[in-house]
Enzyme design. Structure first.
Site, short mmCIF file in Angstrom:
data_model
loop_
_atom_site.label_atom_id
_atom_site.label_comp_id
_atom_site.label_asym_id
_atom_site.label_seq_id
_atom_site.Cartn_x
_atom_site.Cartn_y
_atom_site.Cartn_z
CB ILE A 152 -0.96 0.00 1.20
CG1 ILE A 152 -1.99 -1.13 1.06
CG2 ILE A 152 -1.67 1.35 1.33
CD1 ILE A 152 -2.90 -1.29 2.27
CG ASP A 171 9.04 -1.80 6.24
OD1 ASP A 171 9.52 -2.64 7.03
OD2 ASP A 171 7.92 -1.91 5.71
NE ARG A 236 -5.68 -3.53 11.09
CZ ARG A 236 -6.17 -3.38 9.86
NH1 ARG A 236 -6.35 -2.17 9.36
NH2 ARG A 236 -6.48 -4.43 9.12
CD GLU A 265 -11.46 0.96 13.84
OE1 GLU A 265 -12.03 0.08 13.15
OE2 GLU A 265 -10.40 1.50 13.50
CG HIS A 286 -11.30 0.59 9.58
ND1 HIS A 286 -10.78 -0.02 10.69
CD2 HIS A 286 -10.57 0.13 8.53
CE1 HIS A 286 -9.80 -0.83 10.34
NE2 HIS A 286 -9.66 -0.76 9.02
CB ILE A 287 -14.34 4.41 4.97
CG1 ILE A 287 -15.30 4.06 3.83
CG2 ILE A 287 -13.79 5.83 4.81
CD1 ILE A 287 -16.20 2.91 4.13
#
Length: 313
Positions: A152, A171, A236, A265, A286-287
């Protein structure tokens, strides 16, 4: 005939086409009725979920015949993967199916918060003309920091680079020699965590929630970000200290923030109160990874994975 239980919303065409011939129970409200979900799982071979169904503990205990879990998304923090592995239950996330949707959310939200001009409808309609107050910033030339550099984040980097952003990422699980750092992705500079936080005009999070990442973006980390920087979390909940973000926005240190995910949530009244009257803040439910197109892709990929597992054994 295999029994498949689907406890959250899913594209119904994918159910009809890719799960044809199965005994399918589709009830997206089951996630909010745990007793009914547990009862439905008696004799079930497969369970398909999004991120709200907690596939662990008592729920797994109720699903004694379960063979496979399909995840309509990529994060697996709501699934006890170790317990599934121990029982021989396969887990299939919809890897890659919503990458583009999340990447578009990140870039679009960054543009919205940097420009800052799009909340003036009521004032303009009322006859005011707040041009000077709404003089925002361009995205070209801004430094985008990606915390995490999985698929992503790489899609986000491509889009951001096309708009003229300078992109860096951190990362530790991507080797410095990995082709992901090649010019095909921007190019993207490989930075250490402190340098990334301190040098990002826009910081976007792309890491899972683990013991190491919980609370990673706290008040101290926010203080190290440049004044006026933008924070985006579509990864998250729990990675970000939500109260600290609200404080940094109220103080004017952060120039904006967008939170699509939360430690709890849906937000309850107490958690939501933290964000009351906070400026330059976007909250979404959370869309980020859910569009009409991605819902079709995610549903199809997940349904096909479940079918393969149940029919090719």
């Amino acid at each position: 005939m295999p029994k498949v239980v689907i406890s959250e919303f899913m594209d119904e065409a994918a159910i009809a086409e890719d799960l044809a011939g199965f005994d399918t129970l589709y009830d997206p409200g089951l996630v909010d009725r745990p007793d009914a979900l547990a009862a439905a799982l008696a004799g079930a071979d497969a369970l398909i979920v999004r991120n709200r169904t907690r596939v662990r503990g008592a729920l797994l205990e109720a699903a004694r015949d379960l063979k496979v879990v399909g995840r309509l998304g990529v994060g697996l923090d709501n699934i006890d993967v170790a317990a599934c592995r121990e029982r021989g239950i396969a887990v299939y996330p919809a890897t890659g199916a919503n990458d583009g949707a999340v990447a578009e959310y990140v870039v679009a939200t960054a543009m919205l918060l940097l420009r800052g001009a799009y909340g003036a409808t009521a004032r303009v309609a009322a006859g005011t003309w707040p041009r000077n107050a709404l003089m925002g910033r361009e995205i070209a030339g801004r430094h985008l920091g990606l915390l995490g550099f999985g698929s992503i984040a790489r899609e986000t980097a491509r889009r951001a680079a096309a708009l003229g952003m300078k992109v860096a990422a951190h990362d530790p699980f991507v080797d410095p020699g990995d082709p992901a750092w090649s010019p095909d992705h921007g190019p993207v500079r490989n930075r250490d965590l402190d340098a990334l936080i301190a040098g990002s005009d826009v910081l976007s999070l792309h890491v899972p929630l683990t013991d190491e990442t919980r609370g990673l973006i706290d008040a101290a980390a926010l203080a190290r970000m440049p004044k006026g920087a933008i924070l985006i979390n579509a990864a998250r909940g729990g990675i970000v200290d939500e109260a600290a973000v609200a404080d940094a926005l109220r103080a004017g240190h952060l120039g904006g923030a967008a939170l699509d995910v939360f430690d709890r949530e849906p937000l309850d009244a107490q958690a939501g109160a933290v964000f009351a009257d906070v400026p330059n803040l976007i909250l979404t439910p959370h869309i980020a990874g859910v569009t009409q197109e991605s819902n079709v892709r995610v549903s199809s990929v997940t349904a096909q994975a479940v079918r393969r597992h149940l029919t090719e054994r």
